[in-house]
Design a protein around this motif. Structure first.
Motif, mmCIF file in Angstrom:
data_model
loop_
_atom_site.group_PDB
_atom_site.id
_atom_site.type_symbol
_atom_site.label_atom_id
_atom_site.label_comp_id
_atom_site.label_asym_id
_atom_site.label_seq_id
_atom_site.Cartn_x
_atom_site.Cartn_y
_atom_site.Cartn_z
ATOM 1 N N LYS A 7 -8.132 9.800 2.777
ATOM 2 C CA LYS A 7 -8.975 10.747 3.432
ATOM 3 C C LYS A 7 -10.040 10.280 3.913
ATOM 4 N N ASP A 8 -10.547 10.503 4.989
ATOM 5 C CA ASP A 8 -12.003 10.097 5.691
ATOM 6 C C ASP A 8 -13.168 9.942 4.567
ATOM 7 N N GLU A 9 -13.333 11.043 3.674
ATOM 8 C CA GLU A 9 -14.536 10.815 2.844
ATOM 9 C C GLU A 9 -14.371 9.872 1.762
ATOM 10 N N ASN A 10 -13.070 9.334 1.348
ATOM 11 C CA ASN A 10 -12.774 8.305 0.467
ATOM 12 C C ASN A 10 -13.052 7.067 1.065
ATOM 13 N N VAL A 11 -12.785 6.880 2.422
ATOM 14 C CA VAL A 11 -12.952 5.903 3.294
ATOM 15 C C VAL A 11 -14.441 5.433 3.338
ATOM 16 N N PHE A 12 -14.989 6.528 3.624
ATOM 17 C CA PHE A 12 -16.636 6.046 4.126
ATOM 18 C C PHE A 12 -17.568 6.157 2.945
ATOM 19 N N ASP A 13 -16.934 6.968 1.936
ATOM 20 C CA ASP A 13 -17.499 6.587 0.550
ATOM 21 C C ASP A 13 -17.521 5.222 -0.010
ATOM 22 N N ALA A 14 -16.364 4.579 0.160
ATOM 23 C CA ALA A 14 -16.165 3.384 -0.114
ATOM 24 C C ALA A 14 -16.960 2.286 0.734
ATOM 25 N N ILE A 15 -16.784 2.419 2.131
ATOM 26 C CA ILE A 15 -17.839 1.687 2.842
ATOM 27 C C ILE A 15 -19.201 1.941 2.600
ATOM 28 N N ARG A 16 -19.782 2.862 2.288
ATOM 29 C CA ARG A 16 -21.012 3.188 2.031
ATOM 30 C C ARG A 16 -21.511 2.543 0.678
ATOM 31 N N ALA A 18 -20.238 -0.401 -0.382
ATOM 32 C CA ALA A 18 -20.297 -1.552 0.080
ATOM 33 C C ALA A 18 -18.935 -2.481 -0.186
ATOM 34 N N ALA A 19 -17.866 -1.449 -0.176
ATOM 35 C CA ALA A 19 -16.561 -2.252 -0.450
ATOM 36 C C ALA A 19 -16.384 -3.228 0.915
ATOM 37 N N SER A 20 -15.660 -4.274 0.671
ATOM 38 C CA SER A 20 -15.376 -5.401 1.481
ATOM 39 C C SER A 20 -13.934 -4.993 2.208
ATOM 40 N N GLY A 21 -13.599 -4.224 1.743
ATOM 41 C CA GLY A 21 -12.081 -3.845 2.477
ATOM 42 C C GLY A 21 -11.481 -2.486 1.845
ATOM 43 N N TYR A 22 -10.813 -2.123 2.524
ATOM 44 C CA TYR A 22 -10.118 -0.570 2.242
ATOM 45 C C TYR A 22 -8.578 -0.811 2.503
ATOM 46 N N LEU A 23 -7.623 -0.967 1.555
ATOM 47 C CA LEU A 23 -6.434 -1.094 1.710
ATOM 48 C C LEU A 23 -5.536 0.134 0.976
ATOM 49 N N LEU A 24 -4.397 0.598 1.424
ATOM 50 C CA LEU A 24 -3.631 1.317 0.724
ATOM 51 C C LEU A 24 -2.521 0.970 -0.127
ATOM 52 N N LYS A 25 -2.138 1.403 -1.182
ATOM 53 C CA LYS A 25 -1.169 0.888 -2.146
ATOM 54 C C LYS A 25 0.376 0.404 -1.421
ATOM 55 N N ASP A 26 0.678 1.060 -0.313
ATOM 56 C CA ASP A 26 1.908 0.764 0.098
ATOM 57 C C ASP A 26 1.888 -0.794 0.716
ATOM 58 N N ILE A 27 0.696 -1.257 0.915
ATOM 59 C CA ILE A 27 0.732 -2.735 1.512
ATOM 60 C C ILE A 27 1.768 -3.547 0.918
ATOM 61 N N ALA A 28 2.312 -4.402 1.735
ATOM 62 C CA ALA A 28 3.305 -5.519 1.292
ATOM 63 C C ALA A 28 2.438 -6.612 0.422
ATOM 64 N N PRO A 48 -4.501 -0.928 8.696
ATOM 65 C CA PRO A 48 -4.425 -0.559 10.416
ATOM 66 C C PRO A 48 -4.699 1.024 10.526
ATOM 67 N N SER A 49 -4.116 1.832 9.237
ATOM 68 C CA SER A 49 -4.215 3.146 9.678
ATOM 69 C C SER A 49 -5.824 3.791 9.457
ATOM 70 N N ILE A 50 -6.531 2.791 8.548
ATOM 71 C CA ILE A 50 -7.778 3.357 8.347
ATOM 72 C C ILE A 50 -8.821 2.950 9.543
ATOM 73 N N THR A 51 -8.508 1.465 10.016
ATOM 74 C CA THR A 51 -9.349 1.223 11.242
ATOM 75 C C THR A 51 -9.435 2.073 12.132
ATOM 76 N N GLY A 52 -8.462 3.043 12.655
ATOM 77 C CA GLY A 52 -8.823 3.974 13.850
ATOM 78 C C GLY A 52 -9.587 5.087 13.474
ATOM 79 N N LYS A 53 -9.784 5.520 12.077
ATOM 80 C CA LYS A 53 -10.648 6.332 11.557
ATOM 81 C C LYS A 53 -12.251 5.778 11.842
ATOM 82 N N VAL A 54 -12.096 4.819 11.152
ATOM 83 C CA VAL A 54 -13.619 4.016 11.295
ATOM 84 C C VAL A 54 -14.150 3.763 12.766
#
Length: 87
Positions: A7-16, A18-28, A48-54
């Motif tokens: 969700k957008d709010e989770n992504v942007f909260d993490a970025i704010r 100072a998270a250095s990355g944001y990955l989803l648990k379905d990652i290989a 990659p699915s988060i990059t578009g949102k950002v």
């Protein structure tokens, strides 16, 4: 951050926060290992699915006007600045 939430709010909260990355648990597993190395090297990484949102959010951010930066411009300087702004 490694999470199941995209969700957008989770992504942007993490970025704010100072998270250095944001990955989803379905990652290989091999991609997760690579991501850990990237972040450990001081770089940032997004799923990659988060990059578009950002990118979409960054493109829609409007810059704040700074009148003090244009106070000393001549009439021609204002014309040039206006032309750049409409380009």
């Amino acid at each position: 951050m490694l999470t199941t939430f995209d969700k957008d709010e989770n992504v942007f909260d993490a970025i704010r926060s100072a998270a250095s990355g944001y990955l989803l648990k379905d990652i290989a597993p091999e991609d997760l290992r690579h991501a850990i190395c990237v972040v450990a090297d001081g770089q940032s990484l997004l799923a990659p699915s988060i990059t578009g949102k950002v990118m979409h959010a960054a493109a829609s951010v409007q810059t704040r006007a700074r009148p003090e930066l244009v106070e000393g411009l001549s009439g021609r300087g204002h014309q040039i600045l206006a032309a750049i702004g409409t380009a």
